[in-house]
Design an enzyme around this catalytic site. Structure first.
Site, PDB file in Angstrom:
ATOM      1  CE  LYS A   1      -3.879  -2.308   2.192  1.00  0.00           C
ATOM      2  NZ  LYS A   1      -4.532  -2.721   3.437  1.00  0.00           N
TER       3      LYS A   1
ATOM      4  CD  GLN B   1      -3.442  -4.183   6.647  1.00  0.00           C
ATOM      5  OE1 GLN B   1      -3.303  -3.223   5.901  1.00  0.00           O
ATOM      6  NE2 GLN B   1      -4.103  -5.282   6.299  1.00  0.00           N
TER       7      GLN B   1
ATOM      8  CG  ASP C   1      -9.660   0.005   4.777  1.00  0.00           C
ATOM      9  OD1 ASP C   1      -9.487  -0.235   3.564  1.00  0.00           O
ATOM     10  OD2 ASP C   1      -8.882  -0.382   5.666  1.00  0.00           O
TER      11      ASP C   1
END
Ligand code: NAD
Length: 297
Positions: A54, A98, A121
Site C-alpha cells: 500500500k 490495518q 477503508d
C-alpha cells in the site's frame, strides 16, 4: 463456451493512472498533495506485506504516504490518541488501520475513532450506515473493485440477478448494498446456507468471497454467467510448491461462464487501486467542505 478472462490487472492499472493524473493536477493547480496514513499494530507477516505494498502504490501515485508502526502490546488509549492526531492533521486525507488488530484491542472502538471523512477503508459505522442508506459514502475497497469489474463487463447492471457467497463486513455485505443500488436482485449465501447450488444456478452474476478452494463447481453455474472470484487461498502442492487459488473450480467454470476473474490477477489488484481512488475522493471532499465552511482567520 470458453469464458473471457476479466483482466483485473489492466483495469486496476487504468484506475491507478487516472488517480495519479488527478493527483498531479491537484498538486500543480492547488498545491495540495493527498496524504494517506497507514497504521500497523504488531508484526503479522501478511499485514506487513499488505502495508508495504500500500505504501509503495501510494507513493507511485504521487500521494504522501505516512506509516505508523506500533508494537502489538500498545495501549488502546495510545492508538486512539494517534488516530485523533491523524484526524486533525490537515495533510492527512485518508487513514487506514490495518486489520486484524492483535488482542485485546477492540476493532470496533478503534475503527470508529477514525473520522468518517478520512475512513478510506469504509469500515466505520458511519460509512457503513451511509452506504446502507444509499447516501454518499466511502465504500470498502474490494467490493468497490468488484462493482467496477462488473460494470466494465456488463455495462448497466439493472435487473441482473446476483448471488453473493460470503457476507463478511469487508466484502459480501457492502457488495449487497452496491448491487442493490445498481438495481440488481441480490441473493446472499454463507456457511449455513443449505442449497447454495440452486442459488448459484439462478444467478446472472456470481461473486464468491468465502475463502474455500473449489467451493463453486462448474455444474452449479448457469451458462453465460459472469463470475467474480474474490477468494485468495494459498495451497502447497505435493512437492512443496506454493500456489494461490480462488474459491471457484476455475477450469470447470471456464467452460460454462461468459466471463470470469482469474486468481491471481482478477479482483485482487483492484483493492489497492480502489484504496487510492478513495483517498483521492476523500481529499477532494475535504477540500470542498473546507471551501464551504472556511475556518475564520
Ligand atoms: P471471512 O472469513 O470474514 O468471511 C467468509 C464468509 O464466507 C462468511 O460469510 C462465511 O459464512 C462464508 N463461508 C465460509 N465458508 C463457506 C462455505 N463453505 N459455503 C458458503 N459460505 C461460506 O472472509 P473475508 O475476509 O470476507 O474473505 C473471504 C475470501 O476473500 C478470503 O479468501 C480472502 O482472502 C479473500 N479476500 C480477497 C480480497 C482481495 O483483495 N481480492 C479482499 C478481501 C478478502
Amino acid at each position: 463456451m470458453t469464458a473471457r478472462l476479466i483482466d483485473g490487472r489492466a483495469r486496476a492499472a487504468r484506475l491507478l493512472s487516472e488517480v495519479a493524473e488527478a493527483t498531479a493536477r491537484l498538486r500543480a493547480e492547488r498545491d495540495i498533495q493527498p496524504g494517506l496514513a497507514v497504521v500497523l499494530v504488531g508484526q503479522d507477516p501478511a499485514s506487513e506485506i499488505y502495508v508495504n505494498s500500500k505504501i509503495r502504490r501510494t507513493e507511485e501515485a504521487g500521494m504522501r504516504s505516512i506509516a505508523h508502526r506500533l508494537p502489538a502490546e500498545v495501549a488502546e488509549a495510545e492508538l486512539l490518541a494517534l488516530i485523533t492526531r491523524l484526524n486533525r492533521d490537515p495533510q492527512i486525507h485518508g487513514i487506514l488501520v490495518q486489520l486484524p488488530l492483535p488482542a485485546p484491542l477492540d476493532r470496533a472502538r478503534v475503527i470508529d475513532a477514525i473520522a468518517p471523512e478520512k475512513d478510506v477503508d469504509g469500515f466505520t459505522a458511519v460509512n457503513v450506515g451511509r452506504l446502507a442508506n444509499g447516501e454518499p459514502a466511502l465504500v470498502p475497497c474490494t467490493p468497490l473493485g468488484c462493482l467496477m469489474l462488473l460494470e466494465e463487463t456488463l455495462g448497466d447492471l439493472r435487473g441482473q440477478v446476483a448471488t453473493i457467497i460470503g457476507c463478511s463486513n469487508v466484502v459480501g455485505r457492502p457488495l449487497i448494498q452496491l448491487l442493490l443500488q445498481r438495481d440488481c436482485s441480490v441473493m446472499v449465501a454463507h456457511r449455513h446456507t443449505r442449497n447454495i447450488a440452486a442459488m448459484v444456478r439462478a444467478a446472472d452474476i456470481v461473486v464468491v468471497a468465502a475463502g474455500v478452494p473449489n467451493l463453486v463447481r462448474g455444474s452449479w453455474l448457469k451458462p453465460g454467467v459472469v463470475v467474480l472470484d474474490v477468494g485468495i487461498n494459498r495451497l502447497e502442492g505435493a512437492r512443496g510448491e506454493r500456489r494461490i487459488v480462488g474459491d471457484v473450480a476455475f477450469e470447470e467454470a471456464l467452460a460454462v461462464a461468459s466471463a470470469i476473474t482469474p486468481v491471481p490477477g482478477g479482483v485482487g489488484p483492484m483493492t489497492i487501486a480502489c484504496l487510492l481512488a478513495n483517498t483521492l475522493d476523500a481529499c477532494r471532499r475535504q477540500i470542498e467542505s473546507a471551501e464551504r465552511s472556511p475556518v475564520p482567520a
